[in-house]
Design a protein around this motif. Structure first.
Motif, short mmCIF file in Angstrom:
data_model
loop_
_atom_site.label_atom_id
_atom_site.label_comp_id
_atom_site.label_asym_id
_atom_site.label_seq_id
_atom_site.Cartn_x
_atom_site.Cartn_y
_atom_site.Cartn_z
N ARG A 169 0.83 -1.20 0.00
CA ARG A 169 0.00 0.00 0.00
C ARG A 169 0.87 1.26 0.00
O ARG A 169 0.59 2.22 -0.70
CB ARG A 169 -0.90 -0.02 1.23
N ASP A 172 2.24 1.76 -3.40
CA ASP A 172 1.19 2.21 -4.29
C ASP A 172 0.90 3.70 -4.06
O ASP A 172 0.74 4.46 -5.01
CB ASP A 172 -0.08 1.39 -4.04
N ASP A 173 0.88 4.09 -2.79
CA ASP A 173 0.65 5.51 -2.49
C ASP A 173 1.73 6.37 -3.12
O ASP A 173 1.44 7.39 -3.75
CB ASP A 173 0.65 5.73 -0.96
N PHE A 176 1.40 6.47 -6.84
CA PHE A 176 0.20 7.19 -7.26
C PHE A 176 0.43 8.70 -7.22
O PHE A 176 0.16 9.41 -8.18
CB PHE A 176 -0.98 6.83 -6.36
N ASP A 180 2.11 8.11 -11.39
CA ASP A 180 2.27 6.92 -12.24
C ASP A 180 0.96 6.61 -12.97
O ASP A 180 -0.11 6.62 -12.38
CB ASP A 180 2.66 5.73 -11.36
N GLN A 181 1.07 6.37 -14.27
CA GLN A 181 -0.12 6.08 -15.09
C GLN A 181 -0.10 4.68 -15.67
O GLN A 181 -0.90 4.36 -16.55
CB GLN A 181 -0.19 7.06 -16.27
N SER A 182 0.82 3.84 -15.21
CA SER A 182 0.98 2.55 -15.91
C SER A 182 -0.20 1.63 -15.65
O SER A 182 -0.71 1.54 -14.54
CB SER A 182 2.28 1.87 -15.50
N VAL A 183 -0.63 0.94 -16.70
CA VAL A 183 -1.75 0.02 -16.57
C VAL A 183 -1.35 -1.36 -17.09
O VAL A 183 -2.19 -2.22 -17.31
CB VAL A 183 -2.98 0.49 -17.37
N PHE A 185 2.11 -4.44 -17.12
CA PHE A 185 2.90 -5.16 -16.12
C PHE A 185 3.87 -4.24 -15.39
O PHE A 185 4.31 -4.57 -14.29
CB PHE A 185 3.65 -6.33 -16.78
N TRP A 187 3.19 -1.78 -13.85
CA TRP A 187 2.54 -1.47 -12.56
C TRP A 187 3.22 -2.30 -11.47
O TRP A 187 3.49 -1.80 -10.38
CB TRP A 187 1.07 -1.82 -12.68
N TYR A 188 3.46 -3.55 -11.77
CA TYR A 188 4.07 -4.45 -10.78
C TYR A 188 5.56 -4.21 -10.62
O TYR A 188 6.06 -4.14 -9.50
CB TYR A 188 3.82 -5.91 -11.14
#
Lengths: 238, 179
Positions: A169, A172-173, A176, A180-183, A185, A187-188
């Motif tokens: 989390r 991710d915070d 974010f 970050d705009q990745s949608v 892999f 993202w991971y």
């Protein structure tokens, strides 16, 4: 030796669990008298609030007792509740650690919001990430002496899932608010690599004796530099 | 508190699986077009692909907006979608259309059940998302009918082929909701 330790832990757990039900009842009865007016709406919320109150009051006792039931007991007593209230926390010290972790995460989110929302010029991504990781790690400094214990508690198997969620989390915070705009892999990979940097810096920090933890922040900068280099190389290769 | 959390988890799950689905659909049409681009059904497929591109873009935005986690299996759907599209297109244009019919039937049902879940949770709060999903469901069912108009049922082993694809799609939906 190892055997001996694990058995005592188990016994203590059983003991706590045995008391658990009774203790929760005592404490929640104690609280429900104060707000009987809206008792229908949320017994769940009141219990949650009481727990939060106890944990918050327990934090100052960490210096003395570490991340333990003892600290929670002292916290509960300070709040005017019976010391046995630590029975509301079946996982003992771990709940105190997670509470602290969550609080710090929330505080960081607040900070990052101020930095990114309603500002004319958004901060540079690399710098923003470094600053965010640094501010988050600085929140541990007051508890540095007892932090190794907290890290150990987080790695115990029964706590591992929640520890990972908390770390995830946090990452991710940070990503974010870094915009970050990745949608895909990425993202991971982004979150995982930053988690690696964060964790290794945290470990480095434990043994850092330099003034103001200067060495730690340099270490952090080098690790982030590594990430950028790796990113560039993979992009060049592919 | 618990209610809010449940609502968040529902939206997270819905956006994740729909994003994966639209990515798969996008790749299926791309695969079909790679084989059948120069045939009589080329323009029909192209038109459906354009719809899917818009869908995918919308979900790309929704993921960022709602901070939903994309599924881990994206690289797999990326390849599997293209392979499914190109593979069925190799059976001829009827095969490709049968694939479209099967996929879009599952997706249409799936969107419908999501609409039910969202309505049950809180129709006002999810108004925007509901509008998007309803629109997309109509698009997908339109593709389904287009497939039938273009002789999907004349494909070799139509029944078996669509059944296999449907089961595969349902499995993909199930696992993309989870991870």
């Amino acid at each position: 030796m190892k055997h001996y330790v694990s058995i005592t832990v188990l016994q203590e757990k059983l003991y706590i669990n045995g008391q658990n039900i009774r203790l929760t009842q005592i404490v929640s009865r104690n609280c429900s008298t104060s707000d009987q007016s809206n008792s229908e709406t949320s017994t769940e919320d009141t219990e949650y609030e009481t727990k939060e109150r106890i944990l918050r009051a327990s934090l100052p006792f960490v210096y003395q007792h570490g991340w333990t039931n003892k600290a929670i007991t002292s916290g509960a007593e300070k709040e005017g509740l019976p010391g046995v209230a630590h029975g509301m926390f079946p996982r003992g010290g771990a709940e105190l650690v997670f509470f602290f972790y969550g609080e710090c995460n929330q505080q960081l989110v607040k900070q990052m919001k101020i930095q990114t929302e309603n500002v004319e010029e958004k901060p540079k991504t690399g710098e923003f990430i470094k600053n965010s990781v640094e501010s988050r790690l600085r929140m541990i400094i007051p508890y540095m002496e007892k932090w190794p214990q907290a890290m150990a508690i987080q790695t115990m198997p029964q706590n591992a899932v929640e520890s990972w969620t908390n770390l995830g989390r946090l990452m991710d915070d940070i990503w974010f608010y870094a915009g970050d705009q990745s949608v895909d892999f990425n993202w991971y990979t982004k979150r995982a690599s930053l988690a690696g940097v964060y964790k290794s810096t945290e470990i480095y920090m434990l043994q850092d004796k330099s003034d103001n933890y200067d060495n730690t922040w340099q270490f952090l900068e080098r690790r982030l530099q590594d990430l950028t280099t790796i990113g560039k190389v993979t992009r060049n290769v592919s | 508190m618990a209610r809010q959390k449940r609502s968040r988890e529902l939206v997270d799950k819905i956006i994740r699986v729909d994003h994966a689905g639209e990515l798969g659909a996008d790749r299926i049409y791309q695969g079909q077009l790679a084989i059948l681009g120069n045939t009589s059904v080329g323009p029909v497929i192209k038109e459906m692909w354009e719809d899917e591109k818009i869908h995918l873009e919308t979900f790309n935005k929704l993921i960022v907006q709602h901070r939903a986690r994309p599924t881990v299996l994206l690289p797999l759907w990326n390849i599997a979608g293209f392979a499914l599209g190109a593979g069925t297109a190799l059976l001829g244009k009827e095969g490709a259309m049968a694939c479209t019919v099967a996929v879009e039937a599952v997706i249409g049902d799936h969107y419908n059940s999501q609409i039910r879940d969202l309505m049950e949770d809180d129709p006002e709060k999810h108004e925007e998302l509901l509008k998007i999903i309803k629109k997309f469901r109509d698009d997908e069912l339109h593709h389904h009918d287009t497939g039938l108009e273009h002789d999907a049922e004349k494909a070799p082993f139509y029944k078996a082929l669509t059944q296999v694809i449907k089961v595969g799609c349902k499995g993909a939906v199930w696992i993309s909701e989870k991870i």
